[in-house]
Design a protein around this motif. Structure first.
Motif, PDB file in Angstrom:
ATOM      1  N   ASP A  18       0.848  -1.187   0.000  1.00  0.00           N
ATOM      2  CA  ASP A  18       0.000   0.000   0.000  1.00  0.00           C
ATOM      3  C   ASP A  18       0.887   1.241   0.000  1.00  0.00           C
ATOM      4  N   LEU A  19       0.799   2.044  -1.059  1.00  0.00           N
ATOM      5  CA  LEU A  19       1.610   3.255  -1.180  1.00  0.00           C
ATOM      6  C   LEU A  19       0.891   4.497  -0.689  1.00  0.00           C
ATOM      7  N   GLY A  20      -0.358   4.345  -0.252  1.00  0.00           N
ATOM      8  CA  GLY A  20      -1.139   5.481   0.202  1.00  0.00           C
ATOM      9  C   GLY A  20      -1.830   6.202  -0.942  1.00  0.00           C
ATOM     10  N   ASN A  21      -2.785   7.055  -0.598  1.00  0.00           N
ATOM     11  CA  ASN A  21      -3.539   7.826  -1.600  1.00  0.00           C
ATOM     12  C   ASN A  21      -4.176   6.925  -2.661  1.00  0.00           C
ATOM     13  N   GLY A  22      -4.598   5.746  -2.216  1.00  0.00           N
ATOM     14  CA  GLY A  22      -5.277   4.821  -3.124  1.00  0.00           C
ATOM     15  C   GLY A  22      -4.355   4.100  -4.085  1.00  0.00           C
ATOM     16  N   LYS A  23      -3.047   4.269  -3.942  1.00  0.00           N
ATOM     17  CA  LYS A  23      -2.102   3.618  -4.834  1.00  0.00           C
ATOM     18  C   LYS A  23      -1.504   2.378  -4.180  1.00  0.00           C
ATOM     19  N   SER A  24      -1.162   1.420  -5.004  1.00  0.00           N
ATOM     20  CA  SER A  24      -0.528   0.202  -4.504  1.00  0.00           C
ATOM     21  C   SER A  24       0.470  -0.294  -5.546  1.00  0.00           C
ATOM     22  N   LEU A  25       1.324  -1.203  -5.120  1.00  0.00           N
ATOM     23  CA  LEU A  25       2.331  -1.766  -6.018  1.00  0.00           C
ATOM     24  C   LEU A  25       2.464  -3.249  -5.749  1.00  0.00           C
ATOM     25  N   HIS A  26       2.305  -4.041  -6.789  1.00  0.00           N
ATOM     26  CA  HIS A  26       2.446  -5.488  -6.645  1.00  0.00           C
ATOM     27  C   HIS A  26       3.904  -5.883  -6.870  1.00  0.00           C
ATOM     28  N   ILE A  27       4.485  -6.530  -5.857  1.00  0.00           N
ATOM     29  CA  ILE A  27       5.870  -6.994  -5.928  1.00  0.00           C
ATOM     30  C   ILE A  27       5.851  -8.502  -6.175  1.00  0.00           C
ATOM     31  N   THR A  28       6.492  -8.945  -7.221  1.00  0.00           N
ATOM     32  CA  THR A  28       6.509 -10.376  -7.549  1.00  0.00           C
ATOM     33  C   THR A  28       7.763 -11.037  -6.980  1.00  0.00           C
ATOM     34  N   LYS A  29       7.722 -12.338  -6.915  1.00  0.00           N
ATOM     35  CA  LYS A  29       8.852 -13.117  -6.388  1.00  0.00           C
ATOM     36  C   LYS A  29      10.105 -12.847  -7.219  1.00  0.00           C
ATOM     37  N   GLY A  30      11.215 -12.635  -6.521  1.00  0.00           N
ATOM     38  CA  GLY A  30      12.481 -12.421  -7.198  1.00  0.00           C
ATOM     39  C   GLY A  30      12.877 -10.970  -7.376  1.00  0.00           C
ATOM     40  N   GLN A  31      11.984 -10.032  -7.015  1.00  0.00           N
ATOM     41  CA  GLN A  31      12.305  -8.614  -7.186  1.00  0.00           C
ATOM     42  C   GLN A  31      13.012  -8.063  -5.943  1.00  0.00           C
ATOM     43  N   PRO A  32      14.106  -7.308  -6.143  1.00  0.00           N
ATOM     44  CA  PRO A  32      14.842  -6.740  -5.009  1.00  0.00           C
ATOM     45  C   PRO A  32      14.282  -5.398  -4.560  1.00  0.00           C
ATOM     46  N   ILE A  33      14.376  -5.163  -3.255  1.00  0.00           N
ATOM     47  CA  ILE A  33      13.990  -3.872  -2.673  1.00  0.00           C
ATOM     48  C   ILE A  33      15.123  -3.424  -1.760  1.00  0.00           C
ATOM     49  N   ALA A  34      15.500  -2.160  -1.823  1.00  0.00           N
ATOM     50  CA  ALA A  34      16.593  -1.648  -1.001  1.00  0.00           C
ATOM     51  C   ALA A  34      16.159  -0.410  -0.235  1.00  0.00           C
ATOM     52  N   VAL A  35      16.840  -0.162   0.879  1.00  0.00           N
ATOM     53  CA  VAL A  35      16.605   1.027   1.692  1.00  0.00           C
ATOM     54  C   VAL A  35      17.887   1.857   1.678  1.00  0.00           C
ATOM     55  N   PRO A  36      17.834   3.098   1.172  1.00  0.00           N
ATOM     56  CA  PRO A  36      19.026   3.954   1.135  1.00  0.00           C
ATOM     57  C   PRO A  36      19.279   4.570   2.515  1.00  0.00           C
ATOM     58  N   VAL A  37      19.953   3.832   3.373  1.00  0.00           N
ATOM     59  CA  VAL A  37      20.117   4.206   4.779  1.00  0.00           C
ATOM     60  C   VAL A  37      20.766   5.575   4.936  1.00  0.00           C
ATOM     61  N   TYR A  38      21.869   5.808   4.239  1.00  0.00           N
ATOM     62  CA  TYR A  38      22.565   7.085   4.378  1.00  0.00           C
ATOM     63  C   TYR A  38      21.649   8.248   4.017  1.00  0.00           C
ATOM     64  N   SER A  39      20.922   8.114   2.924  1.00  0.00           N
ATOM     65  CA  SER A  39      20.054   9.208   2.473  1.00  0.00           C
ATOM     66  C   SER A  39      18.941   9.478   3.470  1.00  0.00           C
ATOM     67  N   ILE A  40      18.359   8.446   4.034  1.00  0.00           N
ATOM     68  CA  ILE A  40      17.291   8.614   5.020  1.00  0.00           C
ATOM     69  C   ILE A  40      17.842   9.256   6.291  1.00  0.00           C
ATOM     70  N   HIS A  41      19.045   8.841   6.715  1.00  0.00           N
ATOM     71  CA  HIS A  41      19.673   9.428   7.908  1.00  0.00           C
ATOM     72  C   HIS A  41      20.009  10.900   7.704  1.00  0.00           C
ATOM     73  N   HIS A  42      20.160  11.328   6.449  1.00  0.00           N
ATOM     74  CA  HIS A  42      20.508  12.715   6.162  1.00  0.00           C
ATOM     75  C   HIS A  42      19.334  13.493   5.565  1.00  0.00           C
ATOM     76  N   ASP A  43      18.148  13.003   5.770  1.00  0.00           N
ATOM     77  CA  ASP A  43      16.949  13.681   5.291  1.00  0.00           C
ATOM     78  C   ASP A  43      16.490  14.683   6.354  1.00  0.00           C
TER      79      ASP A  43
END
Length: 528
Positions: free
Chosen positions: A410-435
């Motif tokens: 659920d992406l909010g505002n009525g939007k969603s995204l279907h993630i299929t098996k095998g797809q990678p997801i990453a979190v940009p830790v440095y960028s979030i820490h410096h936001d």
């Protein structure tokens, strides 16, 4: 005819290399158009910018969307920027994102058998096997070992701390020695011996991810995993593997034959191997109560209902791989933290003074006795300083997960995204820490962000120096303990100052790591 055949081959090759170019366009996810082979990482490949800088630029451009696309060489992956989405992927919906990127299983035979790269049931079993080494009881035993070593370190440091000190070399030698003695059960000679053979091995371990040749290996693997396999190249060199076999398999054999026991990883692996993989009970896992500072993460239950092991307990490489991971992870995390933290303490004398006063208060309470495990972990400002150090310079600038079961986010505002098996997801830790939305004035080193008054305002999912959820870094508390201990002893005896050779600002190497580009020289002035 040859000309037309050549054109056809080039065209087919181009279409194959750009086959995923519209991956995010079809899903309505913002992204930057990739280049063939290098994707969005051209500046990194050309060594013009660091991985941190490349991701930061794209993050600032796309963070409002909560999720954006990134082409890491030929691989299309999602980057999530919203703390709620991060919690969803890393914690709430963890069963859909259990694993790390599957490339680690194939890109190196040794690394592919480590806890980091193991997947699904095998990961759960190995996590259960290794977690007792970082229990509260074992941490206290290791603390006693490290305390004695810290005293020896200060004696040796007094001899070497003349003029400008290269703090990376200093702390990497310290970290190599304490990891050797407390985790692997043998005495290192890295601090005392400038030409230590062990230190040479440790430095080559460090280069697994932060050299240009390593980046080219990932690039080759991204182009064709079959071509990579046929080339016979590996990330970890043969000298490192030979060394680890000695300190793991030979040490296990020696202890078994001579009835030697030590509270370390080698002993734990030996016990598990002798027991043929029987799982330990859940109450033997780490006790959070005494170790839950803000800089540490919450430990999750990863117990398994399987009664039979899926791991081959007779596989020597399986145990050598765990030794490798614990050594390299412990080395990089602590060295990186101590290097950058002492740099910030030298720049921010007011912070250093406040921390010194807290150390003095503890020394008075100790009445001349060495600082205890309990006293060190009750130091509130020390934890604030360490937490801020990990925010400004996180040891891992990005963490990833790999979808193992399809899910709709659920992406909010009525939007969603279907993630299929095998797809990678990453979190940009440095960028979030410096936001600045999460941490106002993010470039300022301000430990008070994490004091009792302010820490409740930090959004869960916006501060993740060791990852978050069941797959977060298992050895984070050990890294924090040995970092706090050496900072305590150094500041109790020395004032840290900048010199004419100290860089005005720290930047990152143009590779896949979070290593600092500049040589950091500091001066240590003995206190009365």
């Amino acid at each position: 005819m040859f000309f037309f055949i050549s054109i056809a081959v080039v065209y087919v090759l181009y279409k194959w290399l750009t086959r995923n170019d519209e991956f995010f366009l079809k899903r309505g996810i913002p992204y930057e158009k990739p280049l063939p082979i290098v994707g969005n990482l051209l500046e990194l490949v050309l060594q013009r910018k660091s991985f941190v800088d490349v991701i930061q630029r794209i993050y600032v451009k796309n963070k409002r969307s909560k999720i954006f696309g990134l082409f890491s060489f030929t691989q299309a992956g999602y980057m999530i920027t919203d703390p709620e989405l991060i919690k969803s992927v890393m914690i709430r919906d963890f069963d859909h994102f259990v694993n790390h990127d599957q490339c680690f299983n194939s890109i190196d035979k040794m690394f592919g058998k480590s806890l980091f790269a193991l997947q699904n049931q095998q990961w759960r079993e190995m996590r259960m096997i290794l977690s007792p080494i970082f229990s509260s009881a074992n941490m206290k035993i290791m603390f006693d070992l490290l305390s004695h070593y810290a005293d020896d370190f200060l004696i040796e440091f007094k001899r070497k701390a003349v003029g400008d000190v290269d703090v990376f070399d200093l702390f990497s030698r310290y970290t190599a020695d304490v990891t050797s003695t407390a985790v692997l059960g043998f005495e290192g000679d890295c601090v005392k011996n400038d030409n230590s053979e062990i230190y040479k091995i440790v430095k080559s371990m460090k280069e697994v991810f932060n050299t240009f040749s390593s980046m080219l290996k990932f690039l080759l693997f991204g182009i064709s995993s079959r071509l990579y396999a046929a080339s016979g190249v590996q990330l970890v060199n043969k000298n490192v593997i030979a060394f680890l076999r000695i300190v793991t398999i030979d040490a296990m054999r020696d202890r078994e034959q001579n009835h030697i026991s030590r509270p370390d990883v080698i002993q734990l692996l030996l016990e598990v191997r002798k027991a043929k993989g029987n799982r330990r009970s859940q109450d033997e896992e780490i006790n959070d109560d005494e170790l839950q500072n803000f800089s540490a993460h919450k430990e999750f239950n990863v117990s398994t209902n399987k009664t039979t092991s899926t791991l081959d307990m007779t596989d020597d490489d399986l145990w050598v791989a765990q030794t490798f991971l614990l050594f390299i992870a412990g080395f990089h995390t602590t060295t990186h933290l101590l290097q950058t933290l002492t740099y910030e303490l030298a720049k921010n004398q007011d912070v250093q003074q406040e921390l010194y006063e807290e150390i003095q208060d503890v020394l008075v309470l100790m009445c001349g006795k060495p600082v205890t495990f309990e006293a060190l972990h009750k130091m509130k400002f020390m934890d604030c300083v360490i937490s801020e150090g990990l925010r400004v310079y996180p040891p891992a600038v990005q963490v990833d997960r790999f979808c193992n079961k399809p899910i709709t986010l659920d992406l909010g505002n009525g939007k969603s995204l279907h993630i299929t098996k095998g797809q990678p997801i990453a979190v940009p830790v440095y960028s979030i820490h410096h936001d600045p939305e999460h941490f106002p004035n993010p470039e300022k080193f301000d430990p008070n962000r994490f004091n009792d008054e302010n820490k409740s305002s930090i959004v869960v999912g916006s501060y993740i120096p060791f990852g978050i959820g069941p797959r977060a870094c298992m050895g984070s508390r050990f890294a924090l303990m040995k970092s706090k201990l050496i900072v305590f002893h150094l500041l109790a005896n020395y004032k840290i100052k900048m010199t004419d050779t100290t860089p005005k600002k720290l930047t990152f190497n143009p590779d896949l790591s979070s290593s600092v580009k500049e040589k950091v020289y500091l001066k240590f002035v003995a206190r009365n």
